[in-house]
Motif scaffolding. Sequence first.
Motif, PDB file in Angstrom:
ATOM      1  N   TRP A   1       2.404   5.429  10.477  1.00  0.00           N
ATOM      2  CA  TRP A   1       2.730   4.731   9.227  1.00  0.00           C
ATOM      3  C   TRP A   1       4.121   4.093   9.314  1.00  0.00           C
ATOM      4  O   TRP A   1       4.342   2.981   8.809  1.00  0.00           O
ATOM      5  CB  TRP A   1       2.678   5.694   8.037  1.00  0.00           C
TER       6      TRP A   1
ATOM      7  N   VAL B   1      -5.332  -0.540   7.444  1.00  0.00           N
ATOM      8  CA  VAL B   1      -4.580  -1.394   6.513  1.00  0.00           C
ATOM      9  C   VAL B   1      -5.219  -2.773   6.433  1.00  0.00           C
ATOM     10  O   VAL B   1      -5.375  -3.338   5.333  1.00  0.00           O
ATOM     11  CB  VAL B   1      -3.102  -1.493   6.938  1.00  0.00           C
TER      12      VAL B   1
ATOM     13  N   ASN C   1       3.830  -1.618  10.472  1.00  0.00           N
ATOM     14  CA  ASN C   1       4.308  -2.925  10.003  1.00  0.00           C
ATOM     15  C   ASN C   1       5.428  -3.495  10.872  1.00  0.00           C
ATOM     16  O   ASN C   1       5.709  -4.699  10.810  1.00  0.00           O
ATOM     17  CB  ASN C   1       4.804  -2.844   8.560  1.00  0.00           C
TER      18      ASN C   1
ATOM     19  N   LEU D   1       0.859  -1.182   0.000  1.00  0.00           N
ATOM     20  CA  LEU D   1       0.000   0.000   0.000  1.00  0.00           C
ATOM     21  C   LEU D   1       0.892   1.228   0.000  1.00  0.00           C
ATOM     22  O   LEU D   1       1.604   1.497   0.975  1.00  0.00           O
ATOM     23  CB  LEU D   1      -0.907   0.009   1.234  1.00  0.00           C
ATOM     24  N   ARG D   2       0.855   1.978  -1.097  1.00  0.00           N
ATOM     25  CA  ARG D   2       1.674   3.174  -1.236  1.00  0.00           C
ATOM     26  C   ARG D   2       0.853   4.377  -0.787  1.00  0.00           C
ATOM     27  O   ARG D   2      -0.174   4.696  -1.373  1.00  0.00           O
ATOM     28  CB  ARG D   2       2.131   3.311  -2.688  1.00  0.00           C
ATOM     29  N   VAL D   3       1.322   5.028   0.273  1.00  0.00           N
ATOM     30  CA  VAL D   3       0.553   6.079   0.940  1.00  0.00           C
ATOM     31  C   VAL D   3       1.043   7.452   0.513  1.00  0.00           C
ATOM     32  O   VAL D   3       2.249   7.718   0.460  1.00  0.00           O
ATOM     33  CB  VAL D   3       0.655   5.946   2.473  1.00  0.00           C
TER      34      VAL D   3
ATOM     35  N   MET E   1      -4.005   2.928  12.101  1.00  0.00           N
ATOM     36  CA  MET E   1      -3.447   2.482  10.820  1.00  0.00           C
ATOM     37  C   MET E   1      -3.524   0.961  10.691  1.00  0.00           C
ATOM     38  O   MET E   1      -3.759   0.435   9.598  1.00  0.00           O
ATOM     39  CB  MET E   1      -2.004   2.949  10.664  1.00  0.00           C
TER      40      MET E   1
ATOM     41  N   ARG F   1       1.915  -4.413   3.296  1.00  0.00           N
ATOM     42  CA  ARG F   1       2.992  -3.559   3.763  1.00  0.00           C
ATOM     43  C   ARG F   1       2.721  -2.121   3.336  1.00  0.00           C
ATOM     44  O   ARG F   1       2.160  -1.872   2.272  1.00  0.00           O
ATOM     45  CB  ARG F   1       4.336  -4.015   3.190  1.00  0.00           C
ATOM     46  N   VAL F   2       3.123  -1.202   4.176  1.00  0.00           N
ATOM     47  CA  VAL F   2       2.939   0.227   3.911  1.00  0.00           C
ATOM     48  C   VAL F   2       4.237   0.818   3.380  1.00  0.00           C
ATOM     49  O   VAL F   2       5.318   0.529   3.890  1.00  0.00           O
ATOM     50  CB  VAL F   2       2.514   0.956   5.202  1.00  0.00           C
TER      51      VAL F   2
END
Length: 401
Positions: A26, A354, A30, A8-10, A350, A38-39
């Motif tokens: 963020w 997520v 993880n 997941l690209r934030v 988060m 994964r962030v």
Amino acid sequence: MSTHDNLLRVGMVGYAFMGAAHSQAWRTVNRVYDLPARVRMALICGRDGGKVAEAADRLGWEGHTTDWRRLVESDEIDVVDICTPGDSHCEIAIAALAAGKHVLCEKPLANTVAEAREMAAAAARARTAGVRAMCGFNYRRVPAVTMMRQLVADGRLGEIRHVRAVYLQDWIVDPQFPLVWRLQKDKAGSGALGDIGAHIIDLTQYVTGQLITGVSAATETFVKERPLPAGSSGLAAQADGNGRAMGQVTVDDAAVFVARLDGGALATYEASRFATGRKNALRVEINGSLGSVVFDLERLNELEFYDATRPAAEQGFTRILVTEAEHPYMSAWWPPGHIIGYEHSFTHEMRDFVEAVATGTDPTPSFADALQVQLVLDAVVRSAELAAWTEVEPTLAELAA
């Protein structure tokens, strides 16, 4: 969601107080929780190029931009996290949802009911395409608050009769404190009511499972003019050096109201930024037919629980230290008795977001939930203006039923 190795690209818009809190979460989520995605902290946005570049480096973001539209439209972004003042929430969130991005938006959802309705409708449309949206009421994620909800849901308090909630601060007691954006209605929507009152409205409805149906309210602005700011950050600011330039305060400094909940409970609420000596004092007490429970943010690892079903000789408020692995969220942290703090509530937020996005489930609180809080805020404002009992308007879902 990105198909690149469950990534997941934030992209985050805003980098001040809430931006720093969200960035901490963020960075951490993880490393603490085993999640199905994964962030990646890909991009941060702010209006000042130099400041956002510095924030990107300090907070751990890979890139930075001054154009939120670029962030929202980027194919390299899966999640848009909105940490800006309320006057920009609606435009950014709707654009992000339309672009197929999952959205996390800070509270309160918007500055007006009309904007909040637009946002809730946009989230409902996006949901049909698998796009998720959540509003960031972080105090729901304090383990003691989540446990408080469990006690109520398990019937340990019996029939809920009383709810009393206060959220008290004092950071603008000094009349020379500058006119920051939180004191301007066009940017903030409201004052203490929307800033901190929204938290206790959401928290008490979440804990009790009951919704506010009507209110009788009063609001007050104690200092009506303030020096214009030379600069500000978070809840700190500096006045214009000449000391002569003044601006009008257009929001409430304090709000108090009585409310009825749809399960029959009677409630009282107080939100003030003029409670001298109180820094961030959020306290909620729930009284039921079988017991009571109390939460105090300044002792956020604890609950006070009174069990009226115990023998009379054994009754009394019991202190529960909410640090056991069996308690909500706590299994990933430290050994029993090792307390956590304010920032952990955002990591939990988060985690839940997520997990919901990665598994295709609906995160809470939804935009519809946040709209309901906005409708309560609106009812408080109207009640204070009319000096009369005021019903809370229905949500979109209730109107459609």
